[in-house]
Design an enzyme around this catalytic site. Structure first.
Site, short mmCIF file in Angstrom:
data_model
loop_
_atom_site.label_atom_id
_atom_site.label_comp_id
_atom_site.label_asym_id
_atom_site.label_seq_id
_atom_site.Cartn_x
_atom_site.Cartn_y
_atom_site.Cartn_z
NE ARG A 50 -61.51 113.06 54.67
CZ ARG A 50 -61.57 111.74 54.81
NH1 ARG A 50 -62.72 111.16 55.06
NH2 ARG A 50 -60.49 111.01 54.69
N PRO A 91 -56.42 110.96 34.44
CG PRO A 91 -55.69 111.18 36.64
CD PRO A 91 -56.77 111.59 35.70
CB SER A 142 -62.70 111.65 44.23
OG SER A 142 -63.74 110.77 43.89
CE LYS A 168 -62.24 110.08 39.82
NZ LYS A 168 -61.83 111.13 40.78
CE1 TYR A 172 -61.70 105.99 42.15
CE2 TYR A 172 -61.09 104.60 40.30
CZ TYR A 172 -60.93 105.76 41.03
OH TYR A 172 -60.03 106.71 40.62
CB SER A 174 -51.48 103.23 42.44
OG SER A 174 -51.07 104.51 42.87
CB THR A 218 -57.32 116.39 43.75
OG1 THR A 218 -57.16 116.51 45.16
CG2 THR A 218 -56.56 117.52 43.05
CG PHE A 258 -53.15 98.60 34.69
CD1 PHE A 258 -51.94 99.14 35.07
CD2 PHE A 258 -53.57 97.43 35.31
CE1 PHE A 258 -51.16 98.54 36.03
CE2 PHE A 258 -52.78 96.83 36.28
CZ PHE A 258 -51.57 97.39 36.65
#
Length: 342
Positions: A36, A188, A86, A163, A159, A203, A84, A223
């Site tokens: 960006r 993933p 997002s 996706k 979110y 994460s 990728t 998870f």
């Protein structure tokens, strides 16, 4: 550097993107990466160097998910685009469109530009959240690439919706558009593995919060986990294997809970024992806290969930040997200490 056409990687400042760029360079590919803002290029070069790769073959162009400008130049002359980019906020926005619009519209911008340029294949970074939230599934359901999230569910975060909507829009585009590129999708699970710099993924930011003692207790959620190095390898394999065209790949190995992440952190970094979570919160307490803490709202759909899943397709068709959840989390924690971030 090789003279073959560059592989385009969008959203180059992201953790997954940096590892993908490193993996591509390691395998002898030149890379054209989108940003960006061009002032972030040196950060990406340093991350690639940290991976033990020479960033000399990585060039940069400016393109924004919310604007048409720059995308035709970004993909021109390339046979493969790895998309990728997002948004993944640690706090859910007040307006869901703040994450849904750039995810969906950005994906379509990339696909349209790729179609105009005659790109052969686009590899899309989706997420396991586009798989794990269907409606009307029986107890004990084993999730796989054949499952899609029901984005109309009222309990989903922006979110998760972003996706799912973005991936469904991508499949619809390649199905309905003459001359569209082939599409392969990587889904993933919760991404762990080594951080590369202080620009942390959501994460990894979780460990910094734990290390500061922000969460003396954590929700009782588990998870599926995946190492970012395996995610990067999956993208590169999906970019070039003929059999990956038209396929989705759920990438994960094992499962861990938030409390388990804290235990691994303490095992690897005993000096943080006093800061790590001490116990797990009852679900009713989590729902009450979510009324005042937006970060808690992100994990509400996970309460009471245990997601069994199959990863056989990724192993068989992409030739992957996946790292364990414990290895992925250990690498994440150690990298943050090496970077002096926790």
């Amino acid at each position: 550097m090789p003279s073959n056409p560059p592989v385009v990687v969008t959203g180059a400042t992201g953790l997954i993107a940096k590892h993908i760029i490193g993996e591509l360079v390691r395998r002898g590919h030149s890379v054209r990466a989108t940003l960006r803002r061009m002032n972030k290029a040196e950060d990406v070069r340093r991350a690639v160097t940290r991976l033990g790769c020479d960033p000399a073959g990585v060039t940069f162009v400016v393109a924004d998910l919310l604007a048409d400008a720059g995308w035709d130049d970004a993909v021109a002359g390339s046979a493969v685009v790895v998309h990728t980019a997002s948004p993944f906020p640690i706090q859910q926005p007040t307006d869901p469109d703040d994450v849904i619009r750039p995810a969906r519209d950005g994906t379509l911008r990339v696909l349209k530009a790729a179609a105009r340029a005659g790109v052969k294949r686009v590899v899309l970074t989706s997420s396991s959240v586009a798989i794990f939230y269907g409606s009307g599934l029986p107890a004990g359901h084993i999730y796989s690439e054949s499952d899609f999230t029901d984005e109309t569910r009222a309990d989903l975060t922006p979110y998760i919706k972003s996706k799912t909507i973005a991936e469904k829009a991508a499949w619809q585009f390649v199905k309905s558009t003459p001359g569209a590129p082939e599409l392969a999708v990587i889904n993933p699970c919760f991404v762990q593995g080594p951080a590369l710099d202080a620009d942390l993924s959501t994460s990894h930011e979780l460990y910094r919060l734990m290390a500061r003692g922000v969460y003396p207790a954590v929700p009782r959620i588990r998870f599926p986990v995946v190492d970012v190095r395996d995610v990067a390898a999956a993208h590169v394999e999906a970019a070039f294997r003929p059999e990956a065209a038209g396929q989705r790949y759920l990438i994960g190995e094992g499962q861990l809970g938030l409390y388990d992440l804290g235990r691994v952190m303490v095992r690897e970094l005993p000096d943080l024992k006093s800061k790590a979570p001490k116990f797990q919160l009852p679900d009713i307490a989590v729902r009450a806290l979510a009324l005042v803490d937006k970060r808690m709202r992100t994990i509400l759909p996970e309460l009471g969930e245990m997601k069994d899943y199959a990863n056989a397709r990724a192993k068989a068709e992409l030739g992957l040997t996946l790292r364990s959840a414990d290895e992925a989390v250990t690498a994440a924690v150690r990298s943050l200490r090496d970077l002096r971030l926790i």
